[in-house]
Scaffold this motif. Structure first.
Motif, PDB file in Angstrom:
ATOM      1  N   ALA A  20       0.830  -1.204   0.000  1.00  0.00           N
ATOM      2  CA  ALA A  20       0.000   0.000   0.000  1.00  0.00           C
ATOM      3  C   ALA A  20       0.866   1.255   0.000  1.00  0.00           C
ATOM      4  N   LYS A  21       1.934   1.231   0.776  1.00  0.00           N
ATOM      5  CA  LYS A  21       2.860   2.370   0.816  1.00  0.00           C
ATOM      6  C   LYS A  21       3.499   2.587  -0.546  1.00  0.00           C
ATOM      7  N   ARG A  22       3.932   1.511  -1.177  1.00  0.00           N
ATOM      8  CA  ARG A  22       4.542   1.613  -2.503  1.00  0.00           C
ATOM      9  C   ARG A  22       3.564   2.204  -3.507  1.00  0.00           C
ATOM     10  N   ASP A  23       2.307   1.752  -3.467  1.00  0.00           N
ATOM     11  CA  ASP A  23       1.316   2.245  -4.420  1.00  0.00           C
ATOM     12  C   ASP A  23       1.058   3.737  -4.228  1.00  0.00           C
ATOM     13  N   LEU A  24       0.962   4.182  -2.973  1.00  0.00           N
ATOM     14  CA  LEU A  24       0.730   5.600  -2.710  1.00  0.00           C
ATOM     15  C   LEU A  24       1.892   6.452  -3.213  1.00  0.00           C
ATOM     16  N   VAL A  25       3.105   5.986  -2.963  1.00  0.00           N
ATOM     17  CA  VAL A  25       4.282   6.748  -3.386  1.00  0.00           C
ATOM     18  C   VAL A  25       4.377   6.780  -4.912  1.00  0.00           C
ATOM     19  N   VAL A  26       4.114   5.658  -5.561  1.00  0.00           N
ATOM     20  CA  VAL A  26       4.148   5.607  -7.024  1.00  0.00           C
ATOM     21  C   VAL A  26       3.086   6.528  -7.615  1.00  0.00           C
ATOM     22  N   GLU A  27       1.904   6.536  -7.002  1.00  0.00           N
ATOM     23  CA  GLU A  27       0.836   7.415  -7.472  1.00  0.00           C
ATOM     24  C   GLU A  27       1.235   8.880  -7.335  1.00  0.00           C
ATOM     25  N   ALA A  28       1.867   9.224  -6.216  1.00  0.00           N
ATOM     26  CA  ALA A  28       2.324  10.601  -6.021  1.00  0.00           C
ATOM     27  C   ALA A  28       3.383  10.966  -7.060  1.00  0.00           C
ATOM     28  N   ARG A  29       4.311  10.069  -7.309  1.00  0.00           N
ATOM     29  CA  ARG A  29       5.379  10.330  -8.292  1.00  0.00           C
ATOM     30  C   ARG A  29       4.798  10.513  -9.685  1.00  0.00           C
ATOM     31  N   ASP A  30       3.843   9.668 -10.065  1.00  0.00           N
ATOM     32  CA  ASP A  30       3.228   9.792 -11.384  1.00  0.00           C
ATOM     33  C   ASP A  30       2.520  11.135 -11.534  1.00  0.00           C
ATOM     34  N   SER A  31       1.836  11.556 -10.469  1.00  0.00           N
ATOM     35  CA  SER A  31       1.138  12.848 -10.518  1.00  0.00           C
ATOM     36  C   SER A  31       2.130  13.999 -10.683  1.00  0.00           C
ATOM     37  N   LEU A  32       3.238  13.923  -9.956  1.00  0.00           N
ATOM     38  CA  LEU A  32       4.260  14.959 -10.058  1.00  0.00           C
ATOM     39  C   LEU A  32       4.889  14.981 -11.452  1.00  0.00           C
ATOM     40  N   LEU A  33       5.173  13.819 -12.000  1.00  0.00           N
ATOM     41  CA  LEU A  33       5.767  13.756 -13.340  1.00  0.00           C
ATOM     42  C   LEU A  33       4.810  14.304 -14.392  1.00  0.00           C
ATOM     43  N   ASP A  34       3.536  13.981 -14.269  1.00  0.00           N
ATOM     44  CA  ASP A  34       2.549  14.494 -15.217  1.00  0.00           C
ATOM     45  C   ASP A  34       2.480  16.022 -15.144  1.00  0.00           C
ATOM     46  N   ALA A  35       2.495  16.546 -13.906  1.00  0.00           N
ATOM     47  CA  ALA A  35       2.438  17.995 -13.738  1.00  0.00           C
ATOM     48  C   ALA A  35       3.690  18.658 -14.308  1.00  0.00           C
ATOM     49  N   ALA A  36       4.841  18.045 -14.041  1.00  0.00           N
ATOM     50  CA  ALA A  36       6.097  18.612 -14.542  1.00  0.00           C
ATOM     51  C   ALA A  36       6.119  18.613 -16.070  1.00  0.00           C
ATOM     52  N   GLU A  37       5.660  17.553 -16.688  1.00  0.00           N
ATOM     53  CA  GLU A  37       5.628  17.489 -18.149  1.00  0.00           C
ATOM     54  C   GLU A  37       4.686  18.547 -18.722  1.00  0.00           C
ATOM     55  N   SER A  38       3.598  18.788 -18.019  1.00  0.00           N
ATOM     56  CA  SER A  38       2.659  19.813 -18.465  1.00  0.00           C
ATOM     57  C   SER A  38       3.291  21.200 -18.400  1.00  0.00           C
ATOM     58  N   PHE A  39       4.000  21.475 -17.297  1.00  0.00           N
ATOM     59  CA  PHE A  39       4.667  22.773 -17.164  1.00  0.00           C
ATOM     60  C   PHE A  39       5.798  22.913 -18.176  1.00  0.00           C
ATOM     61  N   GLU A  40       6.478  21.816 -18.448  1.00  0.00           N
ATOM     62  CA  GLU A  40       7.571  21.849 -19.411  1.00  0.00           C
ATOM     63  C   GLU A  40       7.034  22.110 -20.817  1.00  0.00           C
ATOM     64  N   ALA A  41       5.886  21.526 -21.129  1.00  0.00           N
ATOM     65  CA  ALA A  41       5.263  21.769 -22.426  1.00  0.00           C
ATOM     66  C   ALA A  41       4.819  23.221 -22.562  1.00  0.00           C
ATOM     67  N   GLY A  42       4.574  23.865 -21.411  1.00  0.00           N
ATOM     68  CA  GLY A  42       4.168  25.267 -21.419  1.00  0.00           C
ATOM     69  C   GLY A  42       5.326  26.238 -21.528  1.00  0.00           C
ATOM     70  N   GLY A  43       6.570  25.723 -21.596  1.00  0.00           N
ATOM     71  CA  GLY A  43       7.697  26.602 -21.820  1.00  0.00           C
ATOM     72  C   GLY A  43       8.753  26.631 -20.743  1.00  0.00           C
ATOM     73  N   LEU A  44       8.512  25.973 -19.587  1.00  0.00           N
ATOM     74  CA  LEU A  44       9.512  25.965 -18.521  1.00  0.00           C
ATOM     75  C   LEU A  44      10.596  24.940 -18.809  1.00  0.00           C
ATOM     76  N   ASP A  45      11.806  25.200 -18.325  1.00  0.00           N
ATOM     77  CA  ASP A  45      12.838  24.184 -18.424  1.00  0.00           C
ATOM     78  C   ASP A  45      12.530  23.074 -17.426  1.00  0.00           C
ATOM     79  N   ARG A  46      13.242  21.931 -17.551  1.00  0.00           N
ATOM     80  CA  ARG A  46      12.888  20.751 -16.755  1.00  0.00           C
ATOM     81  C   ARG A  46      12.975  21.009 -15.257  1.00  0.00           C
ATOM     82  N   ARG A  47      14.040  21.654 -14.808  1.00  0.00           N
ATOM     83  CA  ARG A  47      14.202  21.887 -13.379  1.00  0.00           C
ATOM     84  C   ARG A  47      13.109  22.808 -12.844  1.00  0.00           C
ATOM     85  N   SER A  48      12.820  23.855 -13.581  1.00  0.00           N
ATOM     86  CA  SER A  48      11.771  24.781 -13.150  1.00  0.00           C
ATOM     87  C   SER A  48      10.402  24.105 -13.154  1.00  0.00           C
ATOM     88  N   ALA A  49      10.193  23.229 -14.152  1.00  0.00           N
ATOM     89  CA  ALA A  49       8.916  22.518 -14.226  1.00  0.00           C
ATOM     90  C   ALA A  49       8.754  21.584 -13.031  1.00  0.00           C
TER      91      ALA A  49
END
Length: 221
Positions: A20-49
């Motif tokens: 259960a702990k692994r699933d929660l952490v993986v879900e959080a990581r996936d959400s963060l990666l999706d958000a970062a990719e969205s910000f990066e597509a909007g023009g931010l560099d990877r670190r800023s995203a």
């Protein structure tokens, strides 16, 4: 990567069932990666995203308590399912063994008067435990206070184990053996299964108790 560092901190701050702990952490990581990719597509560099994704997700100290409560409820559900499935099953197996065990009628006639009531009490305690566990499973699924229910279930399990041990010891004493049962293969096998199940129940109860202890860091699973 900022996201990896964030996820590592989040993982270290949580305690509970491994899967259960692994699933929660993986879900959080996936959400963060999706958000970062969205910000990066909007023009931010990877670190800023990644930085913006982490900032919008929230500090670990603010996010972890909600995740921890879910892990506590998960631990409670696991223990409840364990009781719901194992306790009535063990009671049924023992009932079947005693029906087919070739005992001496005259020997069993010497049982004390309290033997049958004690046996009935043990059966009732085991069957009631299955019902209680089923009710708690439903309660946890419907949003009951996971921490309170899990802690109560842990103490209930310890009480059940104590009652079961006491009544079982009385029955062994009152049955005087019975003769030949120690060499009876089905009885030996079910005894071994019972010991294993009791050990698993006690371990889960201990983990739930530690996990819900106030102001104490729960033991890692």
């Amino acid at each position: 990567m900022l996201i990896d560092d964030y996820v590592t901190d989040l993982r270290r701050s949580l305690n509970g069932p491994y899967a259960a702990k692994r699933d929660l952490v993986v879900e959080a990581r996936d959400s963060l990666l999706d958000a970062a990719e969205s910000f990066e597509a909007g023009g931010l560099d990877r670190r800023s995203a990644e930085l913006r994704a982490v900032e919008e997700f929230g500090p670990v100290g603010a996010i972890a308590p909600g995740f921890q409560e879910e892990l506590v409820a998960c631990a409670g559900r696991r223990l409840a399912w364990l009781l719901f499935l194992s306790v009535p099953a063990i009671a049924l197996m023992w009932a079947l063994v005693w029906r087919v065990f070739p005992y001496d009628v005259h020997e069993w006639a010497l049982r004390p008067d309290w033997f049958v009531p004690a046996a009935r009490a043990l059966d009732i305690a085991q069957l009631v435990s299955g019902v209680v566990a089923g009710v708690l499973i439903v309660a946890l699924r419907r949003g009951a206070d996971g921490r309170r229910v899990t802690r109560a279930l842990a103490f209930y399990t310890w009480t059940l184990l104590g009652v079961t041990f006491g009544l079982s010891s009385l029955l062994v004493y009152g049955s005087h053996g019975p003769m030949g049962f120690s060499d009876y293969l089905p009885g030996t096998l079910i005894s071994m299964v019972s010991y294993v199940v009791v050990g698993v129940q006690a371990w889960h109860a201990l983990q739930c108790q530690r996990l819900t202890r106030p102001s104490v860091v729960a033991a890692r699973w």
